[in-house]
Write an enzyme that holds these catalytic residues in place. Structure first.
Site, short mmCIF file in Angstrom:
data_model
loop_
_atom_site.label_atom_id
_atom_site.label_comp_id
_atom_site.label_asym_id
_atom_site.label_seq_id
_atom_site.Cartn_x
_atom_site.Cartn_y
_atom_site.Cartn_z
N TYR A 135 6.23 -8.47 8.40
CA TYR A 135 6.14 -7.06 8.47
C TYR A 135 6.09 -6.68 9.87
CZ TYR A 135 3.50 -7.70 4.24
OH TYR A 135 3.10 -7.94 2.75
N ASP B 47 0.97 -1.16 -0.12
CA ASP B 47 0.11 0.22 0.04
C ASP B 47 0.87 1.26 0.01
OD1 ASP B 47 -2.26 -1.32 0.13
OD2 ASP B 47 -2.60 -1.57 2.16
#
Length: 294
Positions: A66, A38
């Site tokens: 992440y 994103d």
């Protein structure tokens, strides 16, 4: 140019922005990325250049890791910091214990509902376009795998979590759903991707740093896929789409990389018994063009 680039994406850029920037910088349109980030997110983006784009599907791209920053007390329509606030709530004194109790329910194989603001297409149209038009759309849950979900607290109401997951996992949804589970609104405030398979963020380069010296050769990028060096005659056969037989075929693998006599990858083949069937091949003329100096 032919190979794989490890890019350190900055916040504010789409993954397609990164691809376009690389195209302009190195002068070729044959550029593709593996695994969208994103615009808000930063971190590792794996990018293939030249004929290497044919091999993206064979790269070891899972699991992904992440570092997610989750803000409790507010929820948004996009599930991240870019959206409009949809819910607010007080931070309870027992927030940390609520989170610790809820996290086991998010481990292993889970069903995850993607955010309405996502690029998943319904009837050929991205869901975020329906959302912007105020239209309701049916969302199908997806099965994803969470291998690690390890929280650390930065301050009251602000958590940083290391998440190891399968491809297709929405970390925004993890943050939102965790908040819904514990009864405290939450959204994703920041996200850094640190690993894609065995590729690491610490080995990545900025867009300004990329060049031929930053390319990871296919024979390195495809590992741990088994690699086999062929004779010149076998190379010609594979380039003509013919399967080849092996006296000692690899066991318990579905695909292998095929090398030319000089040690460069030119094909990936599927294994069927003692036969190797070419799945994708770099034509000789495409390799010659890729080898030309920029």
């Amino acid at each position: 140019m032919l190979g794989v680039l490890l890019i350190r994406k900055e916040s504010g850029m789409t993954s397609h922005d990164v691809v376009n920037a690389i195209r302009r910088r190195i002068g070729t349109r044959r550029v593709g990325h593996a695994g969208t980030l994103d615009p808000l997110a930063t971190g590792l983006l794996v990018v293939a250049v030249g004929p290497a784009t044919r091999f993206l599907q064979f790269l070891p791209l899972e699991p992904k890791v992440y570092v997610a920053t989750v803000r409790f007390g507010t929820a948004t329509d996009t599930y991240d910091a870019e959206g409009s606030v949809t819910e607010e709530g007080a931070i309870p004194d027992d927030l940390e214990s609520r989170v610790e109790a809820a996290i086991p329910g998010f481990m292993g194989l889970i069903q995850q509902l993607p955010p309405i603001y996502s690029a998943i297409k319904v009837k050929g149209k991205p869901m975020y376009k329906y959302a912007r038009e105020g239209q309701e759309v049916h969302r199908e849950p997806r099965t994803v795998h969470i291998g690690r979900y390890e929280p650390e607290w930065i301050e009251p109401g602000l958590m940083e979590a290391t998440v190891e997951c399968s491809g297709g996992t929405y970390i925004r949804s993890l943050a939102h759903d965790l908040g819904q589970t514990i009864g405290v609104p939450a959204h994703l405030e920041g996200l850094v991707r640190t690993h894609v398979g065995r590729f690491r963020l610490e080995d990545a380069s900025s867009l300004e740093e990329i060049g031929p010296d930053k390319l990871v050769a296919l024979e390195e990028a495809l590992k741990p896929m088994p690699l086999f060096t062929l004779s010149s005659e076998q190379v010609v056969a594979v380039r003509h789409g013919r399967s080849i037989a092996m006296i000692d075929p690899p066991q318990d693998v579905r695909a292998v990389g095929l090398l030319e006599p000089d040690g460069t990858v030119f094909s990936v083949a599927r294994v069927f018994g003692n036969m190797l069937r070419p799945e994708c091949v770099i034509p000789e003329e495409a390799k010659a063009l890729a080898d030309l100096p920029e």
